[in-house]
Design a protein around this motif. Sequence first.
Motif, PDB file in Angstrom:
ATOM      1  N   GLY A  18      -2.840 -14.019  -6.098  1.00 54.91           N
ATOM      2  CA  GLY A  18      -1.506 -14.230  -5.558  1.00 54.91           C
ATOM      3  C   GLY A  18      -0.880 -12.898  -5.238  1.00 54.91           C
ATOM      4  N   LEU A  19      -0.031 -12.856  -4.219  1.00 53.73           N
ATOM      5  CA  LEU A  19       0.628 -11.608  -3.888  1.00 53.73           C
ATOM      6  C   LEU A  19       2.003 -11.855  -3.294  1.00 53.73           C
ATOM      7  CD1 LEU A  19      -0.094 -10.482  -0.468  1.00 53.73           C
ATOM      8  CD2 LEU A  19      -2.066 -11.568  -1.482  1.00 53.73           C
ATOM      9  N   HIS A  20       2.897 -10.973  -3.634  1.00 54.10           N
ATOM     10  CA  HIS A  20       4.214 -10.911  -3.011  1.00 54.10           C
ATOM     11  C   HIS A  20       4.219  -9.616  -2.223  1.00 54.10           C
ATOM     12  CE1 HIS A  20       6.304 -13.290  -6.485  1.00 54.10           C
ATOM     13  NE2 HIS A  20       5.558 -14.062  -5.736  1.00 54.10           N
ATOM     14  N   PHE A  21       4.623  -9.691  -0.963  1.00 55.85           N
ATOM     15  CA  PHE A  21       4.747  -8.440  -0.241  1.00 55.85           C
ATOM     16  C   PHE A  21       6.201  -8.225   0.154  1.00 55.85           C
ATOM     17  CE2 PHE A  21       3.187 -11.643   2.709  1.00 55.85           C
ATOM     18  CZ  PHE A  21       3.981 -11.508   3.835  1.00 55.85           C
ATOM     19  N   TYR A  58       1.972 -15.376  -1.121  1.00 52.16           N
ATOM     20  CA  TYR A  58       0.748 -16.092  -0.796  1.00 52.16           C
ATOM     21  C   TYR A  58      -0.090 -16.220  -2.053  1.00 52.16           C
ATOM     22  CZ  TYR A  58       1.476 -16.240   4.178  1.00 52.16           C
ATOM     23  OH  TYR A  58       1.971 -16.538   5.411  1.00 52.16           O
ATOM     24  N   GLU A  59      -0.747 -17.374  -2.204  1.00 49.46           N
ATOM     25  CA  GLU A  59      -1.625 -17.618  -3.342  1.00 49.46           C
ATOM     26  C   GLU A  59      -2.807 -18.458  -2.875  1.00 49.46           C
ATOM     27  OE1 GLU A  59       0.399 -18.269  -7.347  1.00 49.46           O
ATOM     28  OE2 GLU A  59       1.862 -19.114  -5.933  1.00 49.46           O
ATOM     29  N   PRO A  87       0.779  -0.440  -0.019  1.00 49.88           N
ATOM     30  CA  PRO A  87       2.185  -0.231  -0.365  1.00 49.88           C
ATOM     31  C   PRO A  87       3.072  -1.450  -0.106  1.00 49.88           C
ATOM     32  CG  PRO A  87       1.599   1.014   1.605  1.00 49.88           C
ATOM     33  CD  PRO A  87       0.338   0.416   1.070  1.00 49.88           C
ATOM     34  N   GLU A  88       2.665  -2.334   0.792  1.00 45.19           N
ATOM     35  CA  GLU A  88       3.471  -3.525   1.093  1.00 45.19           C
ATOM     36  C   GLU A  88       3.429  -4.562  -0.025  1.00 45.19           C
ATOM     37  OE1 GLU A  88       1.087  -2.408   3.156  1.00 45.19           O
ATOM     38  OE2 GLU A  88       2.040  -1.910   5.064  1.00 45.19           O
ATOM     39  N   VAL A  89       2.391  -4.496  -0.882  1.00 39.43           N
ATOM     40  CA  VAL A  89       2.269  -5.432  -1.993  1.00 39.43           C
ATOM     41  C   VAL A  89       3.166  -4.939  -3.125  1.00 39.43           C
ATOM     42  CG1 VAL A  89       0.713  -6.445  -3.714  1.00 39.43           C
ATOM     43  CG2 VAL A  89      -0.087  -6.082  -1.377  1.00 39.43           C
ATOM     44  N   VAL A  90       4.152  -5.750  -3.498  1.00 33.21           N
ATOM     45  CA  VAL A  90       5.063  -5.350  -4.569  1.00 33.21           C
ATOM     46  C   VAL A  90       4.707  -5.989  -5.907  1.00 33.21           C
ATOM     47  CG1 VAL A  90       6.986  -4.801  -3.035  1.00 33.21           C
ATOM     48  CG2 VAL A  90       6.761  -7.118  -3.914  1.00 33.21           C
TER      49      VAL A  90
END
Length: 116
Positions: A18-21, A58-59, A87-90
């Motif tokens: 999973g990721l938050h950008f 997104y996951e 760097p866009e992935v927070v």
Amino acid sequence: MRKKKRLGEFREMICYVGLHFTNSLETQVGEGFIDRFIEEAIEENKLAFGGGGQAYKYEGSVTAMAYRGSVSEAQRSAVEQWLIKEPEVVEYYITPLFDAWYVDLDSVKENWVKKS
């Protein structure tokens, strides 16, 4: 019989990701970011991603591209390293590998990592 039951060497190991950008990306740029994630972190490692998301989250599951294949620890690590360096992935998570056919989903933990 072990092949039919997907046991031993016939197991299929996968992981969840999973990721938050960053929400400073415009919609078109965000879609490009997801395309880049799929191309660079997933497909370059001969993996497949099944999942989705909305807005900036997104996951999904990461599986082997090969029919009845497994994700290796090296492939999983390559995806994690991509998430770390972008760097866009927070914030992100990537689970340990688990057997896709014999798993207690309650035991699969999503440990989100915030990047600073």
